[in-house]
Scaffold this motif. Structure first.
Motif, PDB file in Angstrom:
ATOM      1  N   ASP A  48     -32.450-107.979  -2.945  1.00 41.37           N
ATOM      2  CA  ASP A  48     -32.526-109.278  -2.270  1.00 41.37           C
ATOM      3  C   ASP A  48     -31.234-110.085  -2.436  1.00 41.37           C
ATOM      4  OD1 ASP A  48     -33.700-111.284  -0.765  1.00 41.37           O
ATOM      5  OD2 ASP A  48     -34.622-112.248  -2.508  1.00 41.37           O
ATOM      6  N   PRO A  49     -30.105-109.518  -2.016  1.00 39.92           N
ATOM      7  CA  PRO A  49     -28.827-110.202  -2.257  1.00 39.92           C
ATOM      8  C   PRO A  49     -28.558-111.315  -1.257  1.00 39.92           C
ATOM      9  CG  PRO A  49     -28.440-108.173  -1.052  1.00 39.92           C
ATOM     10  CD  PRO A  49     -29.925-108.233  -1.311  1.00 39.92           C
ATOM     11  N   ALA A  50     -27.787-112.305  -1.693  1.00 40.00           N
ATOM     12  CA  ALA A  50     -27.246-113.301  -0.769  1.00 40.00           C
ATOM     13  C   ALA A  50     -25.997-112.699  -0.128  1.00 40.00           C
ATOM     14  CB  ALA A  50     -26.893-114.580  -1.524  1.00 40.00           C
ATOM     15  N   PRO A  51     -25.610-113.188   1.057  1.00 40.10           N
ATOM     16  CA  PRO A  51     -24.460-112.606   1.769  1.00 40.10           C
ATOM     17  C   PRO A  51     -23.140-112.698   1.004  1.00 40.10           C
ATOM     18  CG  PRO A  51     -25.739-114.033   3.226  1.00 40.10           C
ATOM     19  CD  PRO A  51     -26.275-114.239   1.853  1.00 40.10           C
ATOM     20  N   ASP A  52     -23.031-113.635   0.053  1.00 44.30           N
ATOM     21  CA  ASP A  52     -21.765-113.799  -0.670  1.00 44.30           C
ATOM     22  C   ASP A  52     -21.751-113.061  -2.009  1.00 44.30           C
ATOM     23  OD1 ASP A  52     -23.592-115.357  -2.051  1.00 44.30           O
ATOM     24  OD2 ASP A  52     -22.270-117.098  -2.239  1.00 44.30           O
ATOM     25  N   TRP A  53     -22.724-112.195  -2.248  1.00 48.63           N
ATOM     26  CA  TRP A  53     -22.822-111.517  -3.544  1.00 48.63           C
ATOM     27  C   TRP A  53     -21.765-110.440  -3.749  1.00 48.63           C
ATOM     28  CZ3 TRP A  53     -28.211-110.106  -5.941  1.00 48.63           C
ATOM     29  CH2 TRP A  53     -28.860-111.290  -6.326  1.00 48.63           C
ATOM     30  N   THR A  54     -21.401-110.266  -5.012  1.00 49.90           N
ATOM     31  CA  THR A  54     -20.602-109.128  -5.466  1.00 49.90           C
ATOM     32  C   THR A  54     -21.522-108.213  -6.260  1.00 49.90           C
ATOM     33  OG1 THR A  54     -18.563-110.421  -5.585  1.00 49.90           O
ATOM     34  CG2 THR A  54     -18.655-108.409  -6.905  1.00 49.90           C
ATOM     35  N   VAL A  55     -21.603-106.946  -5.828  1.00 51.77           N
ATOM     36  CA  VAL A  55     -22.590-106.011  -6.380  1.00 51.77           C
ATOM     37  C   VAL A  55     -21.897-104.708  -6.775  1.00 51.77           C
ATOM     38  CG1 VAL A  55     -24.693-104.692  -5.836  1.00 51.77           C
ATOM     39  CG2 VAL A  55     -24.436-107.025  -4.982  1.00 51.77           C
ATOM     40  N   ALA A  56     -22.438-104.029  -7.794  1.00 52.45           N
ATOM     41  CA  ALA A  56     -21.925-102.714  -8.181  1.00 52.45           C
ATOM     42  C   ALA A  56     -23.029-101.674  -8.047  1.00 52.45           C
ATOM     43  CB  ALA A  56     -21.412-102.737  -9.620  1.00 52.45           C
TER      44      ALA A  56
END
Length: 203
Positions: A48-56
């Protein structure tokens, strides 16, 4: 001289076997059957990420699931120890917002609290469990961590996945996360796999 030739042939044979095994691994990782165990839609819903997220993506392999997450986040790090996996991913084409990182999960190049989210898809038993202190460091407070892995309690013979004794059961996975500064948001046991969604505690 003849001995040297035999040794060279022998070494080449090993190399060829290795290449063949690696190609098989690539094919298996690229096989859409992977989505039978976890769909792209479900993964996006769990994180459920927000559009501005940084994810690995921890243990991203050939990027099959990385591709599915890339359109819904700002920056996505595909982390894998095997540069050959990244090479296979490059051949398929890497989305613009995906950065390939060849590194062990226990020693990431990320700053403290840099990540909004992380996913471990069938890699928790493959080094991610041992790297939870590092993951707790790089996830911001409230950052979300999705674990999807083979279950140690899966019944009977299974067509895929490592031996059950190499895997974790859902209770052990949750205990490890709690011990390393996470809160459990959801946990679900399945026939062959389990899912845990946890968030980084802020205290």
């Amino acid at each position: 001289m003849g001995h040297h030739d035999d040794a060279a042939d022998h070494a080449h044979g090993h190399s060829h076997d290795h290449d063949h095994d690696f190609t098989d691994r690539i094919d298996r990782l690229n096989d859409p059957i992977q989505f039978r165990y976890l769909s792209a839609e479900e993964l996006r819903e769990l994180l459920d990420p927000a559009p501005d997220w940084t994810v690995a993506d921890l243990g991203s392999g050939t990027g099959l699931f990385t591709d599915e997450l890339a359109p819904v986040v700002d920056t996505l790090y595909a982390l894998d120890t095997n540069d050959g996996m990244h090479e296979a991913y490059r051949e398929r084409g890497v989305p613009e917002n995906v950065d390939l990182v060849t590194e062990d999960v226990a020693a990431t190049p990320f700053a403290d609290g840099e990540l909004d989210g992380a996913i471990s898809l069938r890699t928790f038993h493959h080094g991610v469990a041992e790297a939870l202190p590092e993951l707790a460091r790089v996830l911001r407070p409230g950052g979300r961590f999705v674990v999807f892995d083979w279950s140690a309690t899966r019944a009977g013979e299974t067509e895929r996945g490592p031996p059950a004794d190499m895997c974790f059961d859902i209770a052990t996975a949750q205990s490890l996360l709690l011990d390393h500064g996470f809160r459990i948001q959801r946990a679900k046991e399945r026939r062959e796999t389990f899912v845990v969604v946890a968030t980084r505690r802020g205290d």
